[in-house]
Design a protein around this motif. Sequence first.
Motif, PDB file in Angstrom:
ATOM      1  N   PHE A  71       0.857  -1.196   0.000  1.00  0.00           N
ATOM      2  CA  PHE A  71       0.000   0.000   0.000  1.00  0.00           C
ATOM      3  C   PHE A  71       0.888   1.238   0.000  1.00  0.00           C
ATOM      4  CE2 PHE A  71      -2.648   3.098   2.427  1.00  0.00           C
ATOM      5  CZ  PHE A  71      -3.701   3.198   1.527  1.00  0.00           C
ATOM      6  N   ASP A  78      -7.992   7.158   1.958  1.00  0.00           N
ATOM      7  CA  ASP A  78      -7.929   5.758   1.521  1.00  0.00           C
ATOM      8  C   ASP A  78      -8.098   4.844   2.728  1.00  0.00           C
ATOM      9  OD1 ASP A  78      -7.496   6.512  -1.074  1.00  0.00           O
ATOM     10  OD2 ASP A  78      -5.355   6.034  -1.102  1.00  0.00           O
ATOM     11  N   ASN A  83      -7.513  -2.162   2.207  1.00  0.00           N
ATOM     12  CA  ASN A  83      -6.213  -2.444   1.591  1.00  0.00           C
ATOM     13  C   ASN A  83      -5.314  -3.335   2.448  1.00  0.00           C
ATOM     14  OD1 ASN A  83      -6.196  -0.824  -0.982  1.00  0.00           O
ATOM     15  ND2 ASN A  83      -6.822   0.738   0.494  1.00  0.00           N
TER      16      ASN A  83
END
Length: 161
Positions: A71, A78, A83
Amino acid sequence: YKLALTLITILAFITRFWHINHPDQVVFDEVHFGKFASYYLQRTYFFDVHPPFGKLLFAFAGWLVGYKGEFLFDNIGDSYIANNVPYVAYRAMPATMGALTVPTVFLIMWESGYSLPACIVSAGLLLFDNAHIGQTRLILLDATLVFFMAVSVLCYVRFYK
């Protein structure tokens, strides 16, 4: 003295680690320092004008939990959860440094010859400082800087004592 130091240290860890997993998204300058840590973990060359120590500590925290740096912290907002980023491990490093700064302030005052109430008040001011708590709960370099400055002052006081 020892009881006060222990209680202040425990409170420092509680205040820095309480709900450290919130928010579960990239915040503020975590974009930069998380990205640098990911570059170190990927062994990718990059240029940075700042010294690498703090970012290497973040990379070390990621390495300890087996993170590979996939990542890249591209955008504020985000999701860490979507993720699969071990962001709590990353945030634990500055939180630990921030928590350890509080007893260090207590020890600076104690070693300087101040009374127990003065030591408690001094450490308490940092213990409940919202700015310090906020800075030390995110993937930022300030906690590392402040902690090592405080340790330097403590070493200076102990050396000349």
